[in-house]
Design an enzyme around this catalytic site. Sequence first.
Site, PDB file in Angstrom:
ATOM      1  N   ASP A 283      39.363  51.365 -28.624  1.00 57.37           N
ATOM      2  CA  ASP A 283      39.683  52.642 -29.255  1.00 57.37           C
ATOM      3  C   ASP A 283      40.504  53.603 -28.511  1.00 57.37           C
ATOM      4  O   ASP A 283      40.790  53.111 -27.345  1.00 57.37           O
ATOM      5  CB  ASP A 283      38.353  53.253 -30.170  1.00 57.37           C
ATOM      6  CG  ASP A 283      37.483  54.039 -29.148  1.00 57.37           C
ATOM      7  OD1 ASP A 283      37.822  54.135 -27.993  1.00 57.37           O
ATOM      8  OD2 ASP A 283      36.344  54.234 -29.452  1.00 57.37           O
TER       9      ASP A 283
ATOM     10  N   ARG B 239      31.534  60.446 -37.937  1.00 57.81           N
ATOM     11  CA  ARG B 239      32.030  61.343 -36.629  1.00 57.81           C
ATOM     12  C   ARG B 239      33.483  61.791 -37.306  1.00 57.81           C
ATOM     13  O   ARG B 239      34.628  61.131 -37.648  1.00 57.81           O
ATOM     14  CB  ARG B 239      32.352  60.362 -35.542  1.00 57.81           C
ATOM     15  CG  ARG B 239      33.220  60.888 -34.398  1.00 57.81           C
ATOM     16  CD  ARG B 239      33.000  60.330 -33.097  1.00 57.81           C
ATOM     17  NE  ARG B 239      33.827  59.239 -32.993  1.00 57.81           N
ATOM     18  CZ  ARG B 239      33.776  58.553 -31.841  1.00 57.81           C
ATOM     19  NH1 ARG B 239      33.278  59.178 -30.764  1.00 57.81           N
ATOM     20  NH2 ARG B 239      34.383  57.338 -31.780  1.00 57.81           N
TER      21      ARG B 239
END
Length: 525
Positions: free
Chosen positions: A444, A166
Amino acid sequence: MSEVMQRERVAVQPSRVAGADQILTASAIEFLAELHERFNDRRLALLDKRTDRQRRFDAGELPDFRDDTRDIREGDWKVGSIPSDLRDRRVEITGPTNARMVINALNSGAQVFMADFEDATSPTWDELIQGQVNLRNRWLGALDFTDPGTGKHYALADHPAVLMVRPRGWHLPEAHMAIAGEPVSGALFDFGLYLWHNAEQALGQGSGPYFYLPKLESREEAALWSDVFEFAEEALGLDRGTIKATVLIETLPAAFEMDEILHALRDNIVGLNCGRWDYIFSTIKRLGRTPERLTPDRAAMTMDKAFLAAYSLRLVATCHRRGAFAMGGMSAFIPVKGDEGANQLAFDKVRADKLREVRNGHDGTWVAHPALVPVALEAFGAIDGSNQMARMPDRVPGRDDMLQLHEGSRTEAGARENIRVGVQYIAAWLGGRGAVPLYNLMEDAATAEICRTQLWQWLRFQAPLDDGRCLTEDLLEQWFDEEVGLLAEVPNITQASRLMHAMIVAEQPPEFLTSAAYDRLIEAE
């Protein structure tokens, strides 16, 4: 182009990371420069369109399905072919790109590992380059790690998970590389370096260059990625459609353009993913600027109710109609050492969440810790085959369903938790860590984004709480000072608390906390 002209055109900061010279090669840098020169102006123009759309939302407009793309939604078309090693994605594990994490994730028993340069990475220069070194070493068969504290050695096992990467979103710059004085896109930097160094090796080992694309908001932003892929495939001598991508549907505008995003990327796309935490953040950020759309405690916004349930089902229906995978969302639980009771409770919650995804028709799901892989595999082991692409929901939710707010109370405990979690995450991010264990969850950037936007919303409209009080500025200041005071020993807490506080009391919520904090991160290097 002469050597001198190239040096004048491109500025790249040196890296102290061992192996950086094998990443920041002249050919790779030239490839990044070409990506920048071809696509950066278009990227910036699309970011401006996000601002224009927000102005319309602020004026009272609500998201809806586009009239100008009705033919795409109603058309009979499918996405391109899916490689054999991406046809079973029942459990995917995600995490940052440091060597130990990469090895543990690849060895976890999950079908796929998504190495994350975005929400799980604090984009310091050395961290980014070390991550690229680690991923290159994976394909070279040279990835290992010895913990300097314990002496424990980590090495890649046979039959590792399929690797996906990603890159950062379109909004983030990369300050350590500039073309003609202009910073390159973090998205193009992460994508370009990984592709340049690893596409041939991955293909030679029966896999390929596979990516997760974050935070898209429109068909046009997906089309930009499609053109980037087409150019990159031609530059590397790859067949059209060799690059494969899954798009995270983690913004509210994108949820109303899922067909269009699949269509724009149809040569390269293999699926969509429910990026649930960022989706909550995006919903508050885009539509939460009126008192009519106040949200309850974030713990009350679960995937089985209101707009989250609706978007999950619509994603399944959209993907399966187009021959694409419909991936479920993240379970952030992590084991609690020495507390089997807490572990069992967490595992039961994960199991229930994953079984709900199976019932909805998802083809796979995400976990954040290797210990959760068997739990998720157990749930998705109940499906017939390796995916559920032949399955359609009984009902496809419409616009009203996708805008339905969650019900629930707003509490002092919820506000205090938002303060604690948000400040601690920002402190860790400023210290170079993007994946942070907090209160038995692996957090996160998405969680911190929810925390600070929700506090902004509650404060802005002095939200009524369950005990009869309203969240006034005085009350927020009291709670903020008390919670931060308990975190005095946490590194970077003063700087983090100031940044968090500034975002909460701002006239308008900043687009991304990572953008707001990026300059401070770079200054500290």
